[in-house]
Design a protein around this motif. Structure first.
Motif, PDB file in Angstrom:
ATOM      1  N   ASN A 130      17.056  17.487  10.923  1.00 20.97           N
ATOM      2  CA  ASN A 130      17.737  17.327  12.212  1.00 20.97           C
ATOM      3  C   ASN A 130      18.783  18.429  12.412  1.00 20.97           C
ATOM      4  O   ASN A 130      18.880  19.037  13.475  1.00 20.97           O
ATOM      5  N   VAL A 133      16.977  21.863  12.957  1.00 23.37           N
ATOM      6  CA  VAL A 133      16.393  21.982  14.298  1.00 23.37           C
ATOM      7  C   VAL A 133      17.506  22.208  15.322  1.00 23.37           C
ATOM      8  O   VAL A 133      17.445  23.131  16.136  1.00 23.37           O
ATOM      9  N   LYS A 134      18.559  21.358  15.244  1.00 28.28           N
ATOM     10  CA  LYS A 134      19.600  21.424  16.278  1.00 28.28           C
ATOM     11  C   LYS A 134      20.460  22.680  16.153  1.00 28.28           C
ATOM     12  O   LYS A 134      21.082  23.105  17.120  1.00 28.28           O
TER      13      LYS A 134
ATOM     14  N   VAL B  61      -1.766  23.396  13.814  1.00 23.21           N
ATOM     15  CA  VAL B  61      -1.303  24.168  14.962  1.00 23.21           C
ATOM     16  C   VAL B  61      -2.158  25.419  15.210  1.00 23.21           C
ATOM     17  O   VAL B  61      -1.776  26.298  15.959  1.00 23.21           O
ATOM     18  N   PRO B 270       6.268  25.474  17.880  1.00 25.38           N
ATOM     19  CA  PRO B 270       7.514  25.050  17.240  1.00 25.38           C
ATOM     20  C   PRO B 270       8.730  25.074  18.167  1.00 25.38           C
ATOM     21  O   PRO B 270       9.837  25.322  17.709  1.00 25.38           O
ATOM     22  N   PHE B 272      11.498  23.224  20.462  1.00 23.57           N
ATOM     23  CA  PHE B 272      12.116  21.901  20.570  1.00 23.57           C
ATOM     24  C   PHE B 272      12.882  21.814  21.880  1.00 23.57           C
ATOM     25  O   PHE B 272      13.420  22.816  22.344  1.00 23.57           O
ATOM     26  N   GLU B 274      15.799  21.732  23.865  1.00 26.67           N
ATOM     27  CA  GLU B 274      17.198  22.021  23.531  1.00 26.67           C
ATOM     28  C   GLU B 274      18.178  21.064  24.214  1.00 26.67           C
ATOM     29  O   GLU B 274      19.305  20.895  23.741  1.00 26.67           O
ATOM     30  N   LEU B 276      18.211  18.135  24.040  1.00 27.78           N
ATOM     31  CA  LEU B 276      18.462  16.989  23.154  1.00 27.78           C
ATOM     32  C   LEU B 276      19.368  17.339  21.979  1.00 27.78           C
ATOM     33  O   LEU B 276      19.776  16.455  21.231  1.00 27.78           O
ATOM     34  N   PHE B 277      19.685  18.610  21.817  1.00 31.86           N
ATOM     35  CA  PHE B 277      20.395  19.036  20.605  1.00 31.86           C
ATOM     36  C   PHE B 277      21.780  18.411  20.502  1.00 31.86           C
ATOM     37  O   PHE B 277      22.311  18.241  19.411  1.00 31.86           O
ATOM     38  N   LEU B 279      22.628  15.379  21.517  1.00 33.28           N
ATOM     39  CA  LEU B 279      22.622  13.911  21.570  1.00 33.28           C
ATOM     40  C   LEU B 279      22.562  13.315  20.158  1.00 33.28           C
ATOM     41  O   LEU B 279      21.609  13.531  19.420  1.00 33.28           O
ATOM     42  N   ASP B 280      23.589  12.539  19.820  1.00 34.84           N
ATOM     43  CA  ASP B 280      23.639  11.910  18.500  1.00 34.84           C
ATOM     44  C   ASP B 280      22.643  10.766  18.353  1.00 34.84           C
ATOM     45  O   ASP B 280      22.359  10.327  17.243  1.00 34.84           O
ATOM     46  N   VAL B 282      19.601  10.986  19.154  1.00 36.14           N
ATOM     47  CA  VAL B 282      18.269  11.596  19.038  1.00 36.14           C
ATOM     48  C   VAL B 282      18.193  12.352  17.713  1.00 36.14           C
ATOM     49  O   VAL B 282      19.044  13.189  17.429  1.00 36.14           O
ATOM     50  N   VAL B 283      17.196  12.021  16.906  1.00 35.26           N
ATOM     51  CA  VAL B 283      17.007  12.680  15.618  1.00 35.26           C
ATOM     52  C   VAL B 283      15.706  13.480  15.683  1.00 35.26           C
ATOM     53  O   VAL B 283      14.653  12.928  16.014  1.00 35.26           O
ATOM     54  N   LEU B 284      15.822  14.768  15.408  1.00 33.02           N
ATOM     55  CA  LEU B 284      14.672  15.676  15.533  1.00 33.02           C
ATOM     56  C   LEU B 284      14.355  16.267  14.169  1.00 33.02           C
ATOM     57  O   LEU B 284      15.231  16.846  13.521  1.00 33.02           O
ATOM     58  N   THR B 285      13.112  16.134  13.734  1.00 34.77           N
ATOM     59  CA  THR B 285      12.706  16.777  12.487  1.00 34.77           C
ATOM     60  C   THR B 285      11.494  17.666  12.765  1.00 34.77           C
ATOM     61  O   THR B 285      10.732  17.415  13.692  1.00 34.77           O
ATOM     62  N   PRO B 286      11.349  18.735  11.980  1.00 32.00           N
ATOM     63  CA  PRO B 286      10.374  19.783  12.332  1.00 32.00           C
ATOM     64  C   PRO B 286       8.953  19.494  11.853  1.00 32.00           C
ATOM     65  O   PRO B 286       8.408  20.257  11.081  1.00 32.00           O
ATOM     66  N   HIS B 288       7.636  17.461   9.722  1.00 35.34           N
ATOM     67  CA  HIS B 288       7.461  17.525   8.276  1.00 35.34           C
ATOM     68  C   HIS B 288       7.289  16.138   7.633  1.00 35.34           C
ATOM     69  O   HIS B 288       7.545  15.973   6.459  1.00 35.34           O
TER      70      HIS B 288
END
Lengths: 327, 327
Positions: A130, A133-134, B61, B270, B272, B274, B276-277, B279-280, B282-286, B288
């Protein structure tokens, strides 16, 4: 609405989060003394009201010392908003015949969820991903290290009370192999029991700490235990910081002598070990495993029932609260 | 060590992470063509080797387009290192009688762990807490909002394949109330089934997306679905980004029309979103979820078995791989 007589005053220390959240509702039911709302230092506030205080309602980080207890001649009951009662002088309470009760099982499942969340987060690098990414590090740096699978991992649970059992149930569903240590072997539990932490850690890839902080468990997880856990080993602590020797934990993490940690509790809260701030294999949360909306409501009901029972001279601890009559 | 004859060449597209991790071992067993190691553009590389390529091994991908397929007259087999095969032109494969196989169940549990980890993280604000602690915002800002309990939440699982079932097992152990939608009702499953996404979301606090991306599921989760999920609703996606209308998801999250999201997959990886970056919730993982050490080893074995079977004219897909003979 009649206010209960002053003689039944309940001293609030902290105040606990549940008190702040439900202050209006609480204040309609009981006569609380709120030292943080006056300019007086705590000991002066207590001295002023000493003859009225029959009960204390305290948060997990508000010490109930022998000195405080001795200054309250009418004190009969100490009720903690936490599960741990290590901040209360249990010896002095026992000597005086003061009943100590905790939050019972009102938020055991919430804390167990936190343990599982922290564990998955560390093992699968969720907070780290997270952050990358951020911070726009991804996709520039695409070859992030492989993470690990939970299934098949040997998880040693330290302290198989309510919370420990909920953690075990959750992790078993993820394919983990559970064993535990505890003061005594649990009669109706089929998970393998190890009588000592040293035997447990020798058979574990992951340690989850969910026991009470007592004289016996203070710094039980030390460098020696951590070196046995090893370079890929992970520690999760949702119990009390001082069960782990935090200085040695920091050293082991910084040197890469253990693989990672998920910590919701710390030895000197609200201070966090800053040496860990740069480590992506360490996830730190501010002791908020229990603070869900649902737990807060459960706890409010639980506290009201216990205070009602105390004020009507009914038995305490019958609502899921544990009573502590000494150590 | 004898190198297999050129006529059995396998074109690697991506390359998949498992290929990079086990390149030496793979290269000792099979004759791979590695376009990324030459200066030629992909279409020229393919034109040069077109008569030798009998199989393609591709990452999630790397598009396997009709154009690529048509330029390879000897192609008989496309093997994906992923579970999703939406990047492969299945229509063209079907027309040509080319067998398509995926990673089977080699990392279903790993991806299910990720879904559970993302869900707990969002609901209990683990990444957010970790960020606040490490940025030294804590303990200055101690009144962080209450989080939520998993137990009792109604979780709607979209697509109850291998991964969905593993997610259901895990969340049931946490006290969640599971129901699902799927192309067809599963015969041996006791969780309530809803035939449409609209019926499912009307009965869910949380949606977990674990279905394949197809023409039918593309943008299935749109603004209308999200508004029914509501302001406290949470979405977790570990399947494929385009199952959700990402533009509408971003809008709903930014406006607070849904409560939070945990996303391991995105519509234009790849890249994402942005917006959402910050926002606490929201959890973003790449992407994986699947990349654990254990899954990578499993996948290596699985790929070798399938390529061995293909090269010896044995049946494919008997090692846990699904075959896709069209859509």
């Amino acid at each position: 609405m009649t206010t209960p007589p002053l003689a039944t005053a309940i001293l609030v220390l902290g105040p606990p989060l549940v008190f702040k959240t439900y202050e209006t509702e609480f204040s309609e039911k009981f006569n609380f003394l709120k030292p943080w709302k006056t300019p007086l230092p705590l000991h002066q506030f207590i001295a002023t009201h000493s003859c009225n205080v029959r009960a204390i309602f305290c948060s997990a980080v508000s010490p109930v010392t022998a000195e405080i207890i001795q200054s309250l001649p009418e004190l009969r009951f100490v009720l903690a908003s936490s599960i741990g009662v290590n901040h209360i002088d249990l010896r002095e309470c026992k000597r005086r015949g003061i009943v100590v009760a905790n939050a019972g099982s009102t938020f055991s499942e919430d804390v167990a969820d936190m343990a599982v969340g922290l564990l998955i987060d560390v093992v699968k690098r969720i907070s780290a991903g997270n952050r990358l990414v951020k911070a726009r590090v991804w996709p520039r740096q695409r070859d992030y290290p492989l993470t690990y699978k939970l299934g098949g991992k040997r998880v040693g649970i330290v302290g198989l009370g309510n919370i420990g059992l909920h953690i075990a149930t959750r992790l078993r569903a993820m394919g983990c192999i559970i064993s535990y240590t505890s003061r005594t072997m649990k009669p109706h539990v089929t998970f393998p029991f190890y009588p000592t932490i040293h035997q447990l850690v020798a058979n574990s890839d992951i340690l989850v700490i969910s026991c009470a902080l007592t004289e016996q468990t203070h710094h039980m997880i030390d460098r020696e235990v951590m070196l046995v856990l090893g370079k890929e080993g992970v520690i999760v602590n949702i119990a009390r910081g001082a069960i782990i020797n935090e200085k040695e934990l920091v050293e082991c993490l910084v040197k890469g002598e253990i693989g990672g940690a998920g910590l919701d509790v710390f030895e000197n809260e609200p201070h966090f070990p800053e040496e860990l701030f740069k480590l992506d294999n360490v996830v730190l949360t501010p002791h908020h495993g229990a603070v869900t909306e649902e737990a807060c409501r459960n706890l409010y009901d639980h506290i009201c029932k216990n205070l009602d029972a105390f004020l009507s001279n009914k038995p305490l601890g019958v609502f899921g609260s544990q009573e502590f009559n000494g150590i």
